[in-house]
Enzyme design. Structure first.
Site, PDB file in Angstrom:
ATOM      1  N   LYS A  21       0.479  -1.186   0.195  1.00 47.57           N
ATOM      2  CA  LYS A  21       0.107   0.106  -0.008  1.00 47.57           C
ATOM      3  C   LYS A  21       0.951   1.119   0.002  1.00 47.57           C
ATOM      4  O   LYS A  21       0.763   1.911  -0.663  1.00 47.57           O
ATOM      5  CB  LYS A  21      -1.520  -0.317   1.179  1.00 47.57           C
ATOM      6  CG  LYS A  21      -2.361  -1.139   1.239  1.00 47.57           C
ATOM      7  CD  LYS A  21      -3.208  -0.372   2.338  1.00 47.57           C
ATOM      8  CE  LYS A  21      -4.440  -1.835   1.898  1.00 47.57           C
ATOM      9  NZ  LYS A  21      -5.436  -1.305   3.537  1.00 47.57           N
ATOM     10  N   LYS A  23      -4.153 -10.785  -6.427  1.00 42.40           N
ATOM     11  CA  LYS A  23      -5.364 -11.337  -5.281  1.00 42.40           C
ATOM     12  C   LYS A  23      -6.565 -10.078  -5.798  1.00 42.40           C
ATOM     13  O   LYS A  23      -6.357  -8.485  -6.698  1.00 42.40           O
ATOM     14  CB  LYS A  23      -5.380 -10.747  -3.686  1.00 42.40           C
ATOM     15  CG  LYS A  23      -6.355 -11.098  -2.875  1.00 42.40           C
ATOM     16  CD  LYS A  23      -5.157 -10.274  -1.627  1.00 42.40           C
ATOM     17  CE  LYS A  23      -5.649  -8.726  -1.769  1.00 42.40           C
ATOM     18  NZ  LYS A  23      -5.833  -8.241  -0.365  1.00 42.40           N
ATOM     19  N   LYS A  39     -10.596  -5.078  -3.524  1.00 43.62           N
ATOM     20  CA  LYS A  39     -11.840  -3.800  -3.571  1.00 43.62           C
ATOM     21  C   LYS A  39     -10.822  -2.203  -4.291  1.00 43.62           C
ATOM     22  O   LYS A  39     -12.075  -1.745  -5.205  1.00 43.62           O
ATOM     23  CB  LYS A  39     -12.188  -2.987  -2.079  1.00 43.62           C
ATOM     24  CG  LYS A  39     -12.906  -4.238  -1.808  1.00 43.62           C
ATOM     25  CD  LYS A  39     -13.636  -3.758  -0.516  1.00 43.62           C
ATOM     26  CE  LYS A  39     -13.218  -4.059   1.517  1.00 43.62           C
ATOM     27  NZ  LYS A  39     -12.757  -4.081   2.077  1.00 43.62           N
TER      28      LYS A  39
END
Ligand code: TYM
Length: 329
Positions: free
Chosen positions: A112, A193, A196
């Site tokens: 992130k 993966k 969202k």
């Protein structure tokens, strides 16, 4: 007394079948065997910027999706994380016993932070807040997808460190992973993966998407150049489609193998699309019913908060006492 289960979902982006198969489906399955608490972790969501109006709406949407997926608000508590003040307070107390090196090693933090221009301190603290979510309720079991395993290990490390510094305080939580569907991959890129925050049009299947969109996405899913399903030589895309099918259908490995061996990819995709659409249909129907009453979700969230706050307050109080902080009120 029943053992306790705790889990959470961030109200950021649209919930997808990875969230359902990795987490929500397990919650529904085990909720009655435990005293269950399911959180909409809004304090986690703001570790990256969220539009305030959209965030507020998302919190209610996620709560409604928990119910639509089958969480029973009579036996389980549905809670907005920020409504229970102890989460943030315990996170600070735990931060003070957590070496920064443990946090910098987290793979989600690394991934992130690479995507951000400026890295908010919250992104680094993220797993400590998650540890607080779990430890504040002395949860025994935490049902999550595979991507959260490392955060659960860290939670245990933090709990252990606290216990050894200040005396036995926290229960050690166990990770609960589904046998199939613990890591659903992106349809457009089966090496990644399903997420969202990924915005590619063919990447994820949203739980509230119309059947026609779901079908189109599955029919366009990335596979490989083999003519049909060969279990001795499964590419990542085909493997992903098969495990999506298996997780929704609850078929055994043998049933899946017998049914799909040699099947052409076009037929495989159609079969998977039928299964996903049929499985999401009741959830979508319930979602529409639940959201028809605008005050209902608010009431559920208030009930949840009132039910769990005493547990959270008691833990924070014990922790403060153990640490020597001023606790007289
Ligand atoms: P979040 O919001 O990213 O995801 C919610 C749940 O969905 C699972 N999941 C997946 N499972 C299978 N395949 C996928 N592609 C997939 N993507 C997501 C996640 O593993 C998770 O179980 N940090 C957590 C939220 C959290 C939490 C907690 C969880 C905060 N506090 C305390 C458990 C206990 C997160 O970001 O989940």
């Amino acid at each position: 007394m029943k053992p306790r289960v705790l889990s959470g979902v961030q109200p950021s982006g649209n919930l997808h079948i990875g969230n359902y198969l990795g987490a929500l489906k397990s919650w529904v399955k085990i909720q009655r065997d435990y005293e269950s608490i399911f959180c909409i972790v809004d304090l986690h969501a703001i570790t990256v910027y969220q539009n305030p109006a959209e965030l507020r709406a998302k919190i209610l949407e996620v709560a409604a999706l928990f119910l639509a997926a089958g969480i029973d608000p009579e036996s389980s508590s549905i809670v907005a994380q920020s409504a229970v003040h102890g989460h943030a307070e315990l996170a600070w107390l735990l931060t003070c016993v957590t070496p920064v090196g443990w946090l910098q090693r987290m793979t989600q933090y690394k991934a992130k932070s690479e995507a951000q221009e400026t890295i908010g301190d919250g992104l680094l603290q993220y797993p400590v807040l998650m540890a607080a979510d779990i430890l504040i309720y002395q949860a025994n079991v935490v049902p999550v997808g595979e991507d959260q395993k490392q955060h659960l290990e860290l939670t245990r490390d933090i709990a252990q460190r606290f216990n050894s510094l200040y005396g036995e305080t926290f229960v050690m939580p166990e990770t609960y992973l589904p046998t199939v569907g613990a890591r659903v991959m992106g349809l457009d890129d089966p090496e990644k993966k399903m997420s969202k925050s990924e915005t590619g049009a063919g990447h994820a299947i949203g739980l509230l998407e119309p059947p026609s969109v779901i079908r189109k996405k599955i029919m366009r899913a990335t596979t490989d150049s083999n003519p049909g399903v060969d279990f001795e030589n499964l590419g990542a895309g085909v493997r992903n489609l098969l495990s999506i099918f298996q997780a929704f259908s609850a078929w055994s490995d043998d049933q899946v193998r017998t049914h799909f061996t040699g099947m052409r990819y076009g037929d495989l995709k159609k079969t998977v699309a039928d299964m996903v659409v049929a499985s999401l249909e009741p959830l979508q129907k319930r979602y529409a019913e639940i959201t028809a009453d605008p005050g209902y979700i608010d009431r559920i969230l208030q009930e949840g908060r009132d039910r769990v706050s005493p547990i959270a307050n008691a833990t924070v109080n014990t922790v403060k006492q153990r640490m020597g902080l001023y606790t007289r009120s």
